[in-house]
Motif scaffolding. Structure first.
Motif, PDB file in Angstrom:
ATOM      1  N   GLU A  68       0.830  -1.207   0.000  1.00 38.39           N
ATOM      2  CA  GLU A  68       0.000   0.000   0.000  1.00 38.39           C
ATOM      3  C   GLU A  68       0.865   1.258   0.000  1.00 38.39           C
ATOM      4  OE1 GLU A  68      -2.297  -0.149   3.441  1.00 38.39           O
ATOM      5  OE2 GLU A  68      -3.292   1.765   3.148  1.00 38.39           O
ATOM      6  N   ALA A  75       2.062   6.715  -6.899  1.00 40.38           N
ATOM      7  CA  ALA A  75       1.185   7.802  -7.324  1.00 40.38           C
ATOM      8  C   ALA A  75       1.894   9.142  -7.205  1.00 40.38           C
ATOM      9  CB  ALA A  75      -0.088   7.794  -6.489  1.00 40.38           C
ATOM     10  N   VAL A  79       2.874  11.872 -10.150  1.00 43.10           N
ATOM     11  CA  VAL A  79       2.592  13.308 -10.073  1.00 43.10           C
ATOM     12  C   VAL A  79       3.873  14.105 -10.258  1.00 43.10           C
ATOM     13  CG1 VAL A  79       1.871  15.120  -8.506  1.00 43.10           C
ATOM     14  CG2 VAL A  79       0.517  13.086  -8.706  1.00 43.10           C
TER      15      VAL A  79
ATOM     16  N   THR B  82      -6.869  -0.070   3.539  1.00 43.52           N
ATOM     17  CA  THR B  82      -5.939  -0.089   2.414  1.00 43.52           C
ATOM     18  C   THR B  82      -6.573   0.525   1.172  1.00 43.52           C
ATOM     19  OG1 THR B  82      -5.106  -2.149   3.317  1.00 43.52           O
ATOM     20  CG2 THR B  82      -4.454  -1.603   1.106  1.00 43.52           C
ATOM     21  N   VAL B  85      -6.832   4.434   1.115  1.00 42.09           N
ATOM     22  CA  VAL B  85      -5.573   5.140   0.869  1.00 42.09           C
ATOM     23  C   VAL B  85      -5.186   5.042  -0.601  1.00 42.09           C
ATOM     24  CG1 VAL B  85      -3.154   5.206   1.452  1.00 42.09           C
ATOM     25  CG2 VAL B  85      -4.818   4.826   3.210  1.00 42.09           C
ATOM     26  N   ILE B  86      -5.346   3.844  -1.186  1.00 38.55           N
ATOM     27  CA  ILE B  86      -4.989   3.684  -2.592  1.00 38.55           C
ATOM     28  C   ILE B  86      -5.912   4.509  -3.475  1.00 38.55           C
ATOM     29  CG2 ILE B  86      -4.984   2.001  -4.448  1.00 38.55           C
ATOM     30  CD1 ILE B  86      -3.776   0.052  -2.509  1.00 38.55           C
ATOM     31  N   LEU B  88      -7.293   7.301  -2.707  1.00 39.73           N
ATOM     32  CA  LEU B  88      -6.872   8.693  -2.629  1.00 39.73           C
ATOM     33  C   LEU B  88      -5.681   8.959  -3.546  1.00 39.73           C
ATOM     34  CD1 LEU B  88      -6.853  11.044   0.100  1.00 39.73           C
ATOM     35  CD2 LEU B  88      -4.600  10.515  -0.713  1.00 39.73           C
ATOM     36  N   ALA B  89      -4.692   8.037  -3.538  1.00 39.23           N
ATOM     37  CA  ALA B  89      -3.517   8.228  -4.376  1.00 39.23           C
ATOM     38  C   ALA B  89      -3.906   8.251  -5.853  1.00 39.23           C
ATOM     39  CB  ALA B  89      -2.511   7.108  -4.109  1.00 39.23           C
ATOM     40  N   VAL B  90      -4.800   7.330  -6.239  1.00 33.31           N
ATOM     41  CA  VAL B  90      -5.212   7.261  -7.645  1.00 33.31           C
ATOM     42  C   VAL B  90      -5.981   8.522  -8.033  1.00 33.31           C
ATOM     43  CG1 VAL B  90      -6.654   5.988  -9.249  1.00 33.31           C
ATOM     44  CG2 VAL B  90      -5.164   4.776  -7.735  1.00 33.31           C
ATOM     45  N   ALA B  92      -5.553  11.508  -6.808  1.00 36.53           N
ATOM     46  CA  ALA B  92      -4.585  12.593  -6.980  1.00 36.53           C
ATOM     47  C   ALA B  92      -3.926  12.511  -8.347  1.00 36.53           C
ATOM     48  CB  ALA B  92      -3.542  12.537  -5.869  1.00 36.53           C
ATOM     49  N   LEU B  93      -3.576  11.277  -8.764  1.00 34.44           N
ATOM     50  CA  LEU B  93      -2.940  11.099 -10.080  1.00 34.44           C
ATOM     51  C   LEU B  93      -3.911  11.490 -11.202  1.00 34.44           C
ATOM     52  CD1 LEU B  93      -0.219  10.146 -11.020  1.00 34.44           C
ATOM     53  CD2 LEU B  93      -1.117   7.878 -11.244  1.00 34.44           C
ATOM     54  N   PHE B  96      -4.145  15.181 -11.557  1.00 36.60           N
ATOM     55  CA  PHE B  96      -2.992  15.778 -12.216  1.00 36.60           C
ATOM     56  C   PHE B  96      -3.048  15.559 -13.714  1.00 36.60           C
ATOM     57  CE2 PHE B  96       1.170  17.304 -12.779  1.00 36.60           C
ATOM     58  CZ  PHE B  96       1.368  18.111 -11.687  1.00 36.60           C
ATOM     59  N   TYR B  97      -3.536  14.371 -14.143  1.00 41.19           N
ATOM     60  CA  TYR B  97      -3.698  14.138 -15.584  1.00 41.19           C
ATOM     61  C   TYR B  97      -4.705  15.116 -16.168  1.00 41.19           C
ATOM     62  CZ  TYR B  97      -0.889  10.002 -16.309  1.00 41.19           C
ATOM     63  OH  TYR B  97       0.151   9.150 -16.442  1.00 41.19           O
ATOM     64  N   TYR B  99      -5.388  18.062 -15.100  1.00 44.54           N
ATOM     65  CA  TYR B  99      -4.738  19.388 -15.154  1.00 44.54           C
ATOM     66  C   TYR B  99      -3.827  19.499 -16.369  1.00 44.54           C
ATOM     67  CZ  TYR B  99      -1.721  23.187 -13.720  1.00 44.54           C
ATOM     68  OH  TYR B  99      -1.013  24.336 -13.690  1.00 44.54           O
ATOM     69  N   ARG B 100      -3.065  18.426 -16.607  1.00 43.97           N
ATOM     70  CA  ARG B 100      -2.155  18.419 -17.751  1.00 43.97           C
ATOM     71  C   ARG B 100      -2.951  18.478 -19.067  1.00 43.97           C
ATOM     72  NH1 ARG B 100       2.408  14.818 -19.372  1.00 43.97           N
ATOM     73  NH2 ARG B 100       3.327  16.069 -21.023  1.00 43.97           N
ATOM     74  N   LYS B 103      -4.051  21.899 -19.639  1.00 46.36           N
ATOM     75  CA  LYS B 103      -2.957  22.768 -20.054  1.00 46.36           C
ATOM     76  C   LYS B 103      -2.613  22.566 -21.519  1.00 46.36           C
ATOM     77  CE  LYS B 103       0.163  25.099 -17.277  1.00 46.36           C
ATOM     78  NZ  LYS B 103       0.991  25.260 -16.183  1.00 46.36           N
TER      79      LYS B 103
END
Lengths: 229, 118
Positions: A68, A75, A79, B82, B85-86, B88-90, B92-93, B96-97, B99-100, B103
């Motif tokens: 995890e 990730a 970024v 678990t 948390v994963i 959340l990370a995905v 965020a990614l 960002f995609y 946003y890109r 742009k």
């Protein structure tokens, strides 16, 4: 054609959910799964901590937690790569539009939020909470500081170093478990302490504090790169 | 019917899952797609949590009672921790995609991608 396939897909998902619904519904009155029962019965004797979920996350299924943490790191790495392809620029003062209330309230609130996050991390084995949750709380406080424009410049080298050291320590503890008791992420520290105190549970609080530091720094990096690119 | 809470939570999780997937597939705006994925992920978490629910038992924090028969199953709760948390990370990614994408193309509409490339 595309719509027909999509509608068929939805019908499939709905049908499988209805079947699962009727199957799970039978289990509501049944006993635990065998694994969950094992964890509940052995938690007190093995680790002397009240919170069974914490001992599962850190020790019994510590391998999952390492994975995890790795996914979270990947990730943030994605970024970072995207941010560097766009090009980082210095944080300009355009965020000063935050206004009087947020700007001044964040100075008062941030220490309290950070203290609450530390409380959640340190009490992870006694009450609901732990490294991930407390790290998320502190990271959200940092995001509030960013938005208010009152942030201090942190050196990115130092934060990357802190993150790497905490991960390496978690992995090292896991490896020492292999050396001492022949299993990855084992609770080999024999000091179990008195039940219900902070210094109890052997390695569980150590691992969760390291994970909390790591998650806090990951959140900081996410916010920093998103705001600076 | 004593298990009504379990049935209600499970069905609301199913509704969240199907609704989130529908939003993610049928919307043109990338931000709306991300919102749909997040809703579907919450639905999956709710369904997973319900699988460990046993009516009339306490959260698995073993204070007074040592008897394991008075607590719900702790394993799905650890798995959902678990999963959150994963997710959340995905997310965020994903953000960002998006946003890109904005742009590069000047829009968040996924259908205008080919036109902008020409």
């Amino acid at each position: 054609m595309k719509k027909v396939i999509l509608i068929l897909l939805f019908a499939l998902i709905s049908a499988s959910l209805i079947i699962a619904y009727s199957e799970v519904g039978k289990d509501f009155t049944m006993m635990h799964s065998r694994t969950g029962k094992f964890y509940l019965e052995n938690n007190r004797n093995d680790h002397n901590v009240p919170n069974a979920v914490t001992s599962i996350v850190t020790i019994y299924r510590g391998y999952d937690t390492v994975g995890e943490v790795t996914v979270l790191f990947l990730a943030v790495l994605g970024v970072m790569m995207l941010a560097s392809s766009i090009g980082l620029n210095r944080m300009d003062s355009s965020l000063d539009i935050a206004g009087f209330v947020l700007g001044h309230a964040s100075i008062v609130l941030f220490p309290l939020i950070a203290l609450f996050g530390i409380y959640i991390i340190v009490n992870g084995h006694l009450s609901p909470g732990g490294g991930f949750q407390g790290g998320a709380v502190i990271g959200s406080g940092m995001l509030m500081m960013f938005l208010s424009g009152e942030r201090k410049e942190l050196k990115m080298d130092v934060t990357h170093l802190i993150e790497s050291i905490s991960v390496i320590l978690v992995l090292l503890i896991g490896m020492l478990g292999i050396y001492y008791v022949n299993s990855f992420m084992a609770n080999f520290l024999e000091m179990r302490g008195t039940f219900g105190s902070i210094l109890s549970g052997g390695l569980i609080p150590v691992i969760y504090i390291l994970v909390g530091i790591k998650v806090t720094v990951e959140f900081f990096h996410l916010a920093e790169y998103l705001l600076r690119s | 019917m004593e298990n009504i809470i379990g049935y209600l939570v499970f069905s609301s999780g199913a509704v969240l899952l199907i609704g989130g997937i529908m939003i993610a597939l049928f919307s043109k705006n990338i931000i709306k797609m991300i919102i749909g994925f997040t809703i579907a992920e919450s639905g999956v978490n709710v369904i997973l949590l319900t699988s460990g629910y046993i009516h009339g038992r306490e959260a698995p924090i073993m204070g007074r009672m040592i008897n394991s028969a008075s607590y719900v199953d702790p394993l799905p709760q650890a798995l959902v921790l678990t999963s959150i948390v994963i997710g959340l990370a995905v997310t965020a990614l994903f953000m960002f995609y998006a946003y890109r994408f904005y742009k590069n193309h000047g829009t968040l509409n996924r259908d205008s991608r080919e036109e902008a490339n020409d």
